[in-house]
Design an enzyme around this catalytic site. Sequence first.
Site, short mmCIF file in Angstrom:
data_model
loop_
_atom_site.label_atom_id
_atom_site.label_comp_id
_atom_site.label_asym_id
_atom_site.label_seq_id
_atom_site.Cartn_x
_atom_site.Cartn_y
_atom_site.Cartn_z
N ASP A 145 -5.49 5.27 9.78
CA ASP A 145 -4.77 4.01 9.58
C ASP A 145 -3.38 4.32 9.02
O ASP A 145 -3.25 4.95 7.97
CB ASP A 145 -5.54 3.12 8.59
CG ASP A 145 -4.93 1.72 8.50
OD1 ASP A 145 -3.69 1.61 8.51
OD2 ASP A 145 -5.70 0.76 8.41
N ALA A 147 -1.43 2.61 7.44
CA ALA A 147 -1.20 2.04 6.11
C ALA A 147 -2.07 2.71 5.05
O ALA A 147 -2.00 2.37 3.87
CB ALA A 147 -1.47 0.54 6.12
N GLU A 148 -2.92 3.66 5.47
CA GLU A 148 -3.76 4.34 4.47
C GLU A 148 -3.45 5.83 4.44
O GLU A 148 -2.41 6.20 3.95
CB GLU A 148 -5.23 3.97 4.72
CG GLU A 148 -5.38 2.44 4.48
CD GLU A 148 -6.81 1.93 4.55
OE1 GLU A 148 -7.74 2.70 4.31
OE2 GLU A 148 -6.97 0.73 4.87
N LEU A 149 -4.28 6.69 5.01
CA LEU A 149 -3.96 8.12 4.91
C LEU A 149 -2.97 8.56 5.99
O LEU A 149 -2.33 9.62 5.87
CB LEU A 149 -5.24 8.95 4.96
CG LEU A 149 -6.18 8.71 3.77
CD1 LEU A 149 -7.48 9.48 3.94
CD2 LEU A 149 -5.52 9.07 2.45
#
Length: 351
Positions: A145, A147-149
């Site tokens: 993602d 927006a994550e990792l």
Amino acid sequence: MSSPSPSKSSRRGAALARVLAPLVGAALVAGAVFAIGGSGVGRSWGAAQSYAIAPIVPLPVDPAKAVLGGMLFEDERLSHDDQTSCATCHDLKKGGVGPSPAKPRNGAKSAFDTLSVFNAVFNYRLNWLGEFSSLEEAIDSAVDDPAELATNWNDMLTKLKADPLYADRFRALYGGGWDKAAVLDALVQFQRTLVTPDSRFDRFLRDQEGAITAEEEKGFRLFEGFGCIACHQGRNVGGNLVQKFGVFAKPAGDRKMMKPADLGRIAITGLERDRFVFRVPSLRNVAVTAPYLHDGSVASLEEVVAIMGRTQLGRELGTSDIDLIVKFLRTLTGRYQGVPLDQAEDVGAAK
Ligand code: HEC
Ligand code: HEC
């Protein structure tokens, strides 16, 4: 884990088939809300049992794998730019969430408020849209993602394999050919340790004298009597149903519902009946996981309880009822590593 991207659509499609079944149950619950809403307060807490609310219990884990998973959880090298770990967003000292809103990663920002990792293992469906049914799937989706990792498995595995500490431990626990599945398994083993037993409410469920005050118990009886419990049910006091946000009143009456994330499960199913449908969140540790709702738009428990009354039950709750319910919600704060989550300055993952 934020908005669906085409590359994930096949995985989400598979998840979808598994998600459809509980919708039938959800329809039944909507009926139950009417029935219970009229029955008033003052029944015994037996209702907790019929809605399967039960104390949080520690789970069996493989300790060596869980320690390895804890190292991974706190390791920023898991991300593309070596700046973000799971713990960046899921701070174990802050209820398994925060800082909120999560800072954008590589210019991408999650459309959703961060969910707590505590007790996630007891949730029947994962994420706000309930699109995943296993921790492996939910964690896997955090990896790529943006927006994550914001990374990919190839890059991450290359980094981990180059580190002798990881290479040795993984080889010892998972054999020489360890790969993505081993990393996911270690993280899941660690997730299984992220449970928070021994809240005051759980002690009350276990009939411990004086576990909660008379006012807190009154708040719980209101929670039962108004029918909050019809949706926030199960061991996690939520986390096991999907339901419409705005059964009786449009949440838009209270807040703007303009962003794609506000549309709910229709974004992944394409079905009109899934418009504004979300997984009912767990209320475990809710006092330490502000802000609230799928977009983190509400800062206080009092305010979100008032919204719930209006949108989910069709009633304007008085301030004294709201205060009592909030007092009850505060008894749902459990302990991690023996420390109550609201005093959790000294807890950490890797030991
Ligand atoms: C940049 C912030 C961020 C990072 C980094 C991150 N997460 Fe999350 N996590 C979130 C958000 C936001 C959600 C809710 C997403 C949604 O509902 O679509 C979430 C949801 C979850 C959930 C589901 C909880 C539930 O009850 O449904 C789990 C489990 C989880 N994350 C574990 C992890 C693990 C393990 C890692 C590291 C491999 C990780 N996360 C990395 C922000 C983050
Ligand atoms: C018909 C089902 C339903 C009923 C009844 C219901 N809720 Fe909810 N609740 C939800 C859903 C769905 C959400 C998530 C809404 C969103 O953000 O999209 C939610 C969110 C919440 C939240 C925010 C949790 C978080 O972590 O953000 C709290 C607190 C809450 N409810 C408490 C209550 C209380 C107290 C009552 C009774 C007065 C109640 N709910 C009644 C379905 C319900």
